[in-house]
Each structure stands twice: as C-alpha cells, then as structure tokens.
Enzyme design. Structure first.
Site, mmCIF file in Angstrom:
data_model
loop_
_atom_site.group_PDB
_atom_site.id
_atom_site.type_symbol
_atom_site.label_atom_id
_atom_site.label_comp_id
_atom_site.label_asym_id
_atom_site.label_seq_id
_atom_site.Cartn_x
_atom_site.Cartn_y
_atom_site.Cartn_z
ATOM 1 N N HIS A 104 -13.904 -11.207 -29.658
ATOM 2 C CA HIS A 104 -14.172 -9.772 -29.836
ATOM 3 C C HIS A 104 -14.075 -9.095 -28.475
ATOM 4 O O HIS A 104 -14.524 -9.642 -27.462
ATOM 5 C CB HIS A 104 -15.571 -9.559 -30.414
ATOM 6 C CG HIS A 104 -16.125 -8.183 -30.172
ATOM 7 N ND1 HIS A 104 -17.071 -7.924 -29.207
ATOM 8 C CD2 HIS A 104 -15.844 -6.988 -30.763
ATOM 9 C CE1 HIS A 104 -17.364 -6.633 -29.203
ATOM 10 N NE2 HIS A 104 -16.628 -6.052 -30.132
ATOM 11 N N ASN A 106 -14.184 -4.868 -26.772
ATOM 12 C CA ASN A 106 -14.295 -3.436 -26.998
ATOM 13 C C ASN A 106 -14.359 -2.729 -25.661
ATOM 14 O O ASN A 106 -15.067 -3.157 -24.749
ATOM 15 C CB ASN A 106 -15.564 -3.141 -27.816
ATOM 16 C CG ASN A 106 -15.799 -1.645 -27.981
ATOM 17 O OD1 ASN A 106 -16.471 -1.020 -27.167
ATOM 18 N ND2 ASN A 106 -15.245 -1.091 -29.034
ATOM 19 N N ARG A 108 -14.731 1.426 -24.412
ATOM 20 C CA ARG A 108 -15.006 2.720 -25.036
ATOM 21 C C ARG A 108 -15.508 3.739 -24.013
ATOM 22 O O ARG A 108 -16.025 3.379 -22.952
ATOM 23 C CB ARG A 108 -16.032 2.557 -26.158
ATOM 24 C CG ARG A 108 -17.353 1.979 -25.698
ATOM 25 C CD ARG A 108 -18.286 1.700 -26.871
ATOM 26 N NE ARG A 108 -19.553 1.140 -26.428
ATOM 27 C CZ ARG A 108 -19.781 -0.143 -26.211
ATOM 28 N NH1 ARG A 108 -18.819 -1.018 -26.414
ATOM 29 N NH2 ARG A 108 -20.966 -0.570 -25.793
#
Length: 304
Positions: A104, A106, A108
């Site tokens: 995973h 991410n 942002r």
C-alpha cells in the site's frame, strides 16, 4: 508557495508512471481506467488491474476533490472553515502469489483555501506513507524494504524515517487482534513547513516517496514470483487478507475520509482483496513459517 495545480499535475504524472511500470511487471493484464466526478466538486481517475500473471487485483487511483466539509469532518479535523481541497495518489496491490506481499502507498495534499487571507494562517499539509503486508515474512525482503524507504527519508531529513516508522507501527495496528497489519513502513500526516523544512522540500519528499514505489515493489515481486507454493500456503494467504480487510474497514482513516466526504465508493473500496477467508480459531503449527510470521506482527521491530 507551491500551487495546488502543480501538486495535482505532478501527482497525475506519478500515477501514469506507476501504472506503466506495473503493466510491464505483470506482463499480461492492463489497467482499466474510469474517470469520475464527485458530487460537490472535483473527481479522479480510478485505474484497476485484475487477473494478471502476478497481480490478482490492484488499484492505482488519483483524485482531486474540493467542496464543503461535512460537520463531522470539521470536528474530526478540528477546523472551522468549510471549503477544502484534497488531492492524492493511492495504491493497493494484491498479488496472486502467497510469497509476494501486499503493498500500500499513499501520497496526498490537503488545504482549506478559504483560510488563505490577510492575517490568517493557511491550513495546508502533506501526508502519506508506504507499508508492506507480507503473507509470509521473509527477513531479507523486510530488511530490503525498510532500508530502501529509510534511504528515501534520509535524503530529505534525518529524523523522517525514525519518526514516521514509529507512526506507521502505531497506525497500522489491528487493536482487536493485537497485531500489526504487516511489517509497517512509514506513515505521516499533517506535515507542514517550519524553520527546518520548506514547502518545496516536503513536496519533493512526497514525490520521491511516490517514485520509490516501483523500484522497491518490482524487486520484491521478481524475488518471489517464481517460488513454488502449496494449496495450504494459498489458504494462509487468504486468511492474512482477512486481517487486511478488517483493518481497512475498521480503522483506515482514508477509507473513513472518502466515505464521509461523499467519495466514490468503488474507488474507496478498491483496497479490499478479491478473495479472503476467516478461519475459526486458527492455531499455527509450532515451528512453522506461519507461526514465525505471526510472531513478527508487532510494533518496534528494527528491520532497517
């Protein structure tokens, strides 16, 4: 000051780079793209890869959304302003091979544009992270993963890896199971500029983390994709996927944010595996690789 338009453009490029590289790694399946618009403002590009040579299901999603925050999100974020803008790239890959780990990542960015005014402090921050969830923990792979991420962190600020690794250990913890989701990685949120860190440095770190995904994960895939495995090992993989599912549905902040801000359900829940199993009262065989993996699903392991 870095503009949200520049951040959006660069994040879209990172999505493109990652998708192209993952297709080459898989060698069979291609990403399917669905563009969507969010009621209230903004939209994104959902890209899903399925039924490949090695990737059973995966998503590399980009979004840039804006509008008004619901009251419950304002309380959770401890802000008074209504308007927000958020953009990011989110990745989850579920391989079909029990020796290849789930990954995973991410990156942002969040801001509240209405706070940008004379005499007001702007509300803006970067967040992100990358973590690995092996079905079977292989020491050399865990050390490679953490050492690679540490090198990225160290090239921007000497305290990043230590601080963000502890944060990941705490964040990716399944409280009701008393175990970590995997071997962790790094996690950070609300990272802002200060006397030691400029906005440019934080943004470059965010992009470097995003671009570390391919060299790190493709190495782990190639190390393990041709290893023979048994039906019993695949059953264990499905059970470990159930723990991944439990974390994402119960604790994951990104899932909650997407649901609370009227995000696109299919994009939000793309992180869930295609197949998972919940075995009743499973007990690992003493001395087995399954028992070893369970013994290492805890906070504070020094992999790097």
């Amino acid at each position: 000051m870095i503009s949200k338009e520049q951040i959006t453009t660069d994040y879209q490029q990172i999505q493109d780079e990652i998708c192209a590289a993952l297709e080459l790694t898989d060698g069979k399946s291609k990403f399917e793209e669905e563009k969507w618009e969010r009621e209230g403002g903004g939209g994104g590009r959902t890209r899903i890869i399925q039924n490949g040579n090695i990737f059973e299901k995966g998503g590399v999603n980009f979004s840039a959304v804006h509008g008004q925050l619901p009251e419950n999100m304002k309380r959770a974020l401890q802000v008074e302003s209504d308007d927000f803008f958020a953009t990011g790239v989110s990745i989850v890959i579920h391989p079909n091979h029990p020796m290849v780990p789930i990954i995973h990542m991410n990156i942002r960015y969040f801001e509240m544009p209405s706070s940008f005014g004379e005499g007001q402090q702007p509300i803006r921050w970067f967040g992100g992270g990358i973590d690995l969830t092996p079905h079977y923990i292989i020491d050399a792979d865990a050390q490679f993963f953490h050492s690679s991420i540490k090198a990225v962190c160290d090239s921007y600020y000497d305290d990043f890896y230590h601080r963000f690794k502890l944060w990941a250990d705490d964040y990716f913890f399944i409280k009701h199971r008393n175990e970590t989701r995997g071997i962790g990685g790094i996690f950070y949120d609300r990272l802002t500029a200060n006397d030691e860190l400029s906005w440019d440095t934080i943004f470059e770190f965010s992009k470097a983390l995003g671009r570390s995904f391919i060299p790190v994960y493709t190495e782990l895939v190639e190390r393990n994709r041709h290893t023979p495995f048994t039906e019993q090992q695949q059953l264990w993989q499905y059970q470990r996927r159930s723990r991944y599912t439990e974390f994402n549905l119960v604790y994951d902040a990104g899932t909650k944010f997407g649901l609370e801000t009227n995000g696109r359900i299919e994009s939000i829940l793309m992180s869930l595996p295609p197949t998972a199993k919940w075995l009743y009262n499973y007990q690992a065989t003493p001395g087995s690789e399954e028992e070893k993996t369970l013994s290492l699903l805890k906070k504070g392991v020094n992999w790097a």
